[in-house]
Write a protein that holds these residues in place. Sequence first.
Motif, PDB file in Angstrom:
ATOM      1  N   LYS A 441      -8.802   1.400  -6.304  1.00 49.20           N
ATOM      2  CA  LYS A 441      -8.382   0.865  -5.010  1.00 49.20           C
ATOM      3  C   LYS A 441      -6.860   0.787  -4.957  1.00 49.20           C
ATOM      4  CE  LYS A 441      -8.542  -3.687  -4.397  1.00 49.20           C
ATOM      5  NZ  LYS A 441      -7.155  -4.153  -4.647  1.00 49.20           N
ATOM      6  N   MET A 442      -6.356   0.606  -3.740  1.00 46.33           N
ATOM      7  CA  MET A 442      -4.928   0.426  -3.562  1.00 46.33           C
ATOM      8  C   MET A 442      -4.544  -1.038  -3.805  1.00 46.33           C
ATOM      9  SD  MET A 442      -3.209   3.101  -2.879  1.00 46.33           S
ATOM     10  CE  MET A 442      -3.666   4.823  -2.649  1.00 46.33           C
ATOM     11  N   ASP A 443      -3.438  -1.235  -4.511  1.00 40.50           N
ATOM     12  CA  ASP A 443      -2.885  -2.568  -4.729  1.00 40.50           C
ATOM     13  C   ASP A 443      -1.486  -2.633  -4.139  1.00 40.50           C
ATOM     14  OD1 ASP A 443      -5.064  -3.564  -6.107  1.00 40.50           O
ATOM     15  OD2 ASP A 443      -4.232  -3.136  -8.092  1.00 40.50           O
ATOM     16  N   PHE A 444      -1.082  -3.843  -3.746  1.00 40.52           N
ATOM     17  CA  PHE A 444       0.320  -4.049  -3.388  1.00 40.52           C
ATOM     18  C   PHE A 444       1.167  -3.941  -4.659  1.00 40.52           C
ATOM     19  CE2 PHE A 444      -1.790  -6.578   0.004  1.00 40.52           C
ATOM     20  CZ  PHE A 444      -1.257  -5.937   1.110  1.00 40.52           C
ATOM     21  N   THR A 445       2.288  -3.253  -4.574  1.00 42.02           N
ATOM     22  CA  THR A 445       3.137  -3.119  -5.760  1.00 42.02           C
ATOM     23  C   THR A 445       4.098  -4.283  -5.919  1.00 42.02           C
ATOM     24  OG1 THR A 445       4.773  -1.858  -4.517  1.00 42.02           O
ATOM     25  CG2 THR A 445       3.086  -0.608  -5.690  1.00 42.02           C
ATOM     26  N   HIS A 446       4.409  -4.986  -4.847  1.00 40.83           N
ATOM     27  CA  HIS A 446       5.488  -5.970  -4.872  1.00 40.83           C
ATOM     28  C   HIS A 446       4.977  -7.211  -4.150  1.00 40.83           C
ATOM     29  CE1 HIS A 446       9.838  -7.129  -4.801  1.00 40.83           C
ATOM     30  NE2 HIS A 446       9.965  -6.197  -5.725  1.00 40.83           N
ATOM     31  N   ASN A 447       5.557  -7.524  -3.035  1.00 42.53           N
ATOM     32  CA  ASN A 447       5.181  -8.708  -2.266  1.00 42.53           C
ATOM     33  C   ASN A 447       4.263  -8.294  -1.109  1.00 42.53           C
ATOM     34  OD1 ASN A 447       5.225 -10.838  -0.314  1.00 42.53           O
ATOM     35  ND2 ASN A 447       7.048 -11.665  -1.316  1.00 42.53           N
ATOM     36  N   PRO A 448       3.047  -8.826  -1.042  1.00 47.61           N
ATOM     37  CA  PRO A 448       2.114  -8.388   0.005  1.00 47.61           C
ATOM     38  C   PRO A 448       2.532  -8.792   1.409  1.00 47.61           C
ATOM     39  CG  PRO A 448       1.215 -10.266  -1.169  1.00 47.61           C
ATOM     40  CD  PRO A 448       2.440  -9.843  -1.928  1.00 47.61           C
ATOM     41  N   PHE A 449       3.489  -9.716   1.501  1.00 44.94           N
ATOM     42  CA  PHE A 449       3.918 -10.191   2.816  1.00 44.94           C
ATOM     43  C   PHE A 449       5.136  -9.420   3.335  1.00 44.94           C
ATOM     44  CE2 PHE A 449       2.010 -13.794   0.519  1.00 44.94           C
ATOM     45  CZ  PHE A 449       0.914 -14.010   1.330  1.00 44.94           C
ATOM     46  N   SER A 450       5.443  -8.284   2.715  1.00 44.84           N
ATOM     47  CA  SER A 450       6.590  -7.482   3.134  1.00 44.84           C
ATOM     48  C   SER A 450       6.246  -6.602   4.330  1.00 44.84           C
ATOM     49  CB  SER A 450       7.054  -6.589   1.976  1.00 44.84           C
ATOM     50  OG  SER A 450       7.341  -7.361   0.842  1.00 44.84           O
ATOM     51  N   MET A 451       7.285  -6.244   5.066  1.00 43.78           N
ATOM     52  CA  MET A 451       7.124  -5.344   6.207  1.00 43.78           C
ATOM     53  C   MET A 451       7.153  -3.899   5.713  1.00 43.78           C
ATOM     54  SD  MET A 451       6.721  -4.994   9.493  1.00 43.78           S
ATOM     55  CE  MET A 451       7.302  -6.454  10.393  1.00 43.78           C
ATOM     56  N   PRO A 452       6.124  -3.108   6.027  1.00 37.03           N
ATOM     57  CA  PRO A 452       6.158  -1.684   5.658  1.00 37.03           C
ATOM     58  C   PRO A 452       7.163  -0.938   6.520  1.00 37.03           C
ATOM     59  CG  PRO A 452       4.212  -2.160   6.970  1.00 37.03           C
ATOM     60  CD  PRO A 452       4.881  -3.488   6.721  1.00 37.03           C
ATOM     61  N   GLN A 453       7.882  -0.014   5.915  1.00 44.77           N
ATOM     62  CA  GLN A 453       8.798   0.811   6.690  1.00 44.77           C
ATOM     63  C   GLN A 453       7.965   1.754   7.562  1.00 44.77           C
ATOM     64  OE1 GLN A 453      11.902   2.666   4.360  1.00 44.77           O
ATOM     65  NE2 GLN A 453      12.138   0.864   3.045  1.00 44.77           N
ATOM     66  N   GLY A 454       8.277   1.753   8.855  1.00 49.72           N
ATOM     67  CA  GLY A 454       7.486   2.541   9.803  1.00 49.72           C
ATOM     68  C   GLY A 454       6.422   1.714  10.493  1.00 49.72           C
ATOM     69  N   GLY A 455       6.241   0.462  10.061  1.00 48.74           N
ATOM     70  CA  GLY A 455       5.350  -0.455  10.748  1.00 48.74           C
ATOM     71  C   GLY A 455       3.903   0.015  10.807  1.00 48.74           C
ATOM     72  N   LEU A 456       3.240  -0.295  11.904  1.00 47.87           N
ATOM     73  CA  LEU A 456       1.817  -0.003  12.054  1.00 47.87           C
ATOM     74  C   LEU A 456       1.541   1.501  12.065  1.00 47.87           C
ATOM     75  CD1 LEU A 456      -0.922  -1.383  12.397  1.00 47.87           C
ATOM     76  CD2 LEU A 456      -0.567  -1.291  14.887  1.00 47.87           C
ATOM     77  N   GLU A 457       2.457   2.266  12.624  1.00 50.48           N
ATOM     78  CA  GLU A 457       2.253   3.723  12.664  1.00 50.48           C
ATOM     79  C   GLU A 457       2.174   4.299  11.253  1.00 50.48           C
ATOM     80  OE1 GLU A 457       4.326   7.835  14.368  1.00 50.48           O
ATOM     81  OE2 GLU A 457       5.175   5.874  14.885  1.00 50.48           O
ATOM     82  N   ALA A 458       3.060   3.846  10.374  1.00 50.08           N
ATOM     83  CA  ALA A 458       3.040   4.331   8.988  1.00 50.08           C
ATOM     84  C   ALA A 458       1.726   3.958   8.303  1.00 50.08           C
ATOM     85  CB  ALA A 458       4.224   3.758   8.218  1.00 50.08           C
ATOM     86  N   LEU A 459       1.262   2.742   8.538  1.00 53.20           N
ATOM     87  CA  LEU A 459       0.015   2.298   7.919  1.00 53.20           C
ATOM     88  C   LEU A 459      -1.174   3.124   8.407  1.00 53.20           C
ATOM     89  CD1 LEU A 459       0.481  -1.594   8.059  1.00 53.20           C
ATOM     90  CD2 LEU A 459       0.857  -0.097   6.104  1.00 53.20           C
ATOM     91  N   ASN A 460      -1.120   3.542   9.666  1.00 52.32           N
ATOM     92  CA  ASN A 460      -2.242   4.293  10.254  1.00 52.32           C
ATOM     93  C   ASN A 460      -2.217   5.782   9.935  1.00 52.32           C
ATOM     94  OD1 ASN A 460      -3.714   2.220  11.570  1.00 52.32           O
ATOM     95  ND2 ASN A 460      -2.250   2.204  13.278  1.00 52.32           N
ATOM     96  N   THR A 461      -1.043   6.320   9.654  1.00 53.74           N
ATOM     97  CA  THR A 461      -0.940   7.782   9.569  1.00 53.74           C
ATOM     98  C   THR A 461      -0.525   8.326   8.208  1.00 53.74           C
ATOM     99  OG1 THR A 461       1.370   7.754  10.340  1.00 53.74           O
ATOM    100  CG2 THR A 461      -0.359   7.921  12.026  1.00 53.74           C
ATOM    101  N   MET A 462       0.071   7.495   7.357  1.00 58.33           N
ATOM    102  CA  MET A 462       0.622   8.016   6.102  1.00 58.33           C
ATOM    103  C   MET A 462      -0.302   7.745   4.917  1.00 58.33           C
ATOM    104  SD  MET A 462       4.683   6.985   6.429  1.00 58.33           S
ATOM    105  CE  MET A 462       5.048   7.595   4.777  1.00 58.33           C
ATOM    106  N   ASN A 463      -0.146   8.562   3.891  1.00 52.00           N
ATOM    107  CA  ASN A 463      -0.780   8.271   2.604  1.00 52.00           C
ATOM    108  C   ASN A 463      -0.198   6.953   2.096  1.00 52.00           C
ATOM    109  OD1 ASN A 463      -1.416   8.061  -0.141  1.00 52.00           O
ATOM    110  ND2 ASN A 463      -1.219  10.241  -0.527  1.00 52.00           N
ATOM    111  N   PRO A 464      -1.035   5.948   1.779  1.00 55.19           N
ATOM    112  CA  PRO A 464      -0.506   4.642   1.359  1.00 55.19           C
ATOM    113  C   PRO A 464       0.511   4.724   0.221  1.00 55.19           C
ATOM    114  CG  PRO A 464      -2.854   4.480   1.739  1.00 55.19           C
ATOM    115  CD  PRO A 464      -2.502   5.938   1.864  1.00 55.19           C
ATOM    116  N   GLU A 465       0.336   5.676  -0.695  1.00 54.97           N
ATOM    117  CA  GLU A 465       1.260   5.771  -1.828  1.00 54.97           C
ATOM    118  C   GLU A 465       2.630   6.286  -1.411  1.00 54.97           C
ATOM    119  OE1 GLU A 465      -0.716   6.705  -5.880  1.00 54.97           O
ATOM    120  OE2 GLU A 465      -1.890   7.835  -4.398  1.00 54.97           O
ATOM    121  N   ASP A 466       2.749   6.833  -0.187  1.00 55.49           N
ATOM    122  CA  ASP A 466       4.033   7.331   0.308  1.00 55.49           C
ATOM    123  C   ASP A 466       4.761   6.303   1.176  1.00 55.49           C
ATOM    124  OD1 ASP A 466       3.605   9.759  -0.955  1.00 55.49           O
ATOM    125  OD2 ASP A 466       2.608  10.638   0.804  1.00 55.49           O
TER     126      ASP A 466
END
Length: 583
Positions: A441-466
């Motif tokens: 499974k995927m794990d958070f590498t750092h702080n789970p409360f951080s903002m992903p770069q690219g926001g919701l679009e990145a979460l929906n469209t990118m490979n999580p490891e990228d």
Amino acid sequence: MTTPNIYRSRILNEISESDVGKTIRVAGWVENIRDHGGVSFIDLRDMYGVLQVVLRDTSLLDGITKENCISIEGVIDHRDEETYNPKIPTGTIELEAHSIDMLGKVYHQLPFEIMTSKEIREDVRLKYRYLDLRNQKVKDNIIFRSQVISFLRQKMTEMGFLEIQTPILCASSPEGARDYIVPSRKFKGRFYALPQAPQQYKQLLMVSGFDKYFQIAPCFRDEDARADRSPGEFYQLDFEMSFATQEEVFRVGEEVLTATFEKFAPEGASVTAAPYPVISYKDAMLQFGSDKPDLRNPLRIMDVTEFFQRCTFKPFLKRTVRAIRVHADMSKGFHEKLLKFATSIGMGGLGYLEVMEDNSYKGPIDKFIPDDMKQEFAELTGLEVGDTIFFIADKEERANLFAGQLRNELGERLDLIEKNAFRFCFVNDFPMYEYNKDEKKMDFTHNPFSMPQGGLEALNTMNPEDILAYQYDIVCNGVELSSGAVRNHDLDIMVKAFEIAGYSEEDLKTKFGALYNAFQFGAPPHAGMAPGIDRMIMLLRNEDNIREVIAFPMNGNAQDLMCGAPGIVTETQLREAHIKVRD
């Protein structure tokens, strides 16, 4: 009228030659006793200094031993000039004792000499820490710590931050290190946890409308000790800002850390001026083999993977290949010693090349580089006459690790590390997720409360490891001083981010209910960080072990040898907390 102190009229650092002829009373501990045949001397120590006491009536010494706590009344006089002690402020004067009162007896033989306590075994020092702290060098670390913390408070207040204390008893969090849990007496089978950090509370303060918060925060994590990490508890300068970007947090971190290190660093020390270098996590792993780069070391790691895929050296084929170029005189046998180190850390070997006076190469790798590619290699790596270049080849993660360790070793062995310097940098752009092979499974590498770069679009469209996160560390001399992040304040992004890591929205409501609910009521963008105070002071005092800058530290096994914690509690206490101890 103020009643005079019955134990002392002066502390020792207030006494000077202007007091000669005056009758005063002092108090402290007997550091040393010297008998000069008919005349005896005591070196009396309090928190502030040392004063020589002369006893012409040697009967006053009856019952006096080292480390007795005593009060002495007498007259201040000049010392004989030949007995001056320039090492102490009171070295030209002494107190002629007229009377001595015993305040605190020593009932047993001292477990060690106070003056040399830093030289004995740590377990003995920690068991008798109240004696160890009488050693001036040990005490000075704690006084220094107090001064640094006072300065940090003053500085943060001047910068417009409001000090707010957050709870110590809180809810257990499933993320991060292992919690210390506290059973509830009133609610059977339920537990509090001690905070690993004030993470959720400081974010909730931002939702509450506080603009800039800070505190000297105690944090509790049930994790193993290291030289730079105290087991159980530590303190950090925790701060958070509303309506703030990553760069604005950087400016605050730079201002407070630069000011602190410039004020408290050893005389003549060089401190990185703002703005600090910003290094991405990817570049840090490539150039330094670590996300905690020591910039005092001038060596850098190079990626020569692609070049060697076109050569004929089989051990380098289909491997990540890193190289470190060094320009330094190396003693006879240096390569053999370095090879021994390389194998000790798990490397299969260590290739190298030396650049000779005629620009030819000497070394075991030379014959595997085609002649028509040697100029390309020289340009790629910047090789010059007198250089030696070392090679590390393995899977990428291991190649980075080994290259980083080799870089550090070369810096130490060749004496390349910059002296009396504090070199800061930011490391940012950490990956948001990593794949857990064991749990698939995927794990958070750092702080789970951080903002992903690219926001919701990145979460929906990118490979999580990228996906990268707005996460950052401050590193000083290879030590991580601080971690921080731009926080995720958007509920939709939060739900999706946790979903990728295997949490349902129901899990969020249950485990992070306060943030989940608060983010539904107009949460502002916010960001912050938390420099570690213990590590900061360890660096400033040039101590190798963090326990040297903590008043009452646990040992490396998370035990308080002085007070006997963790200890056994009574059956009544267990019953009140609804706990039964299993065999």
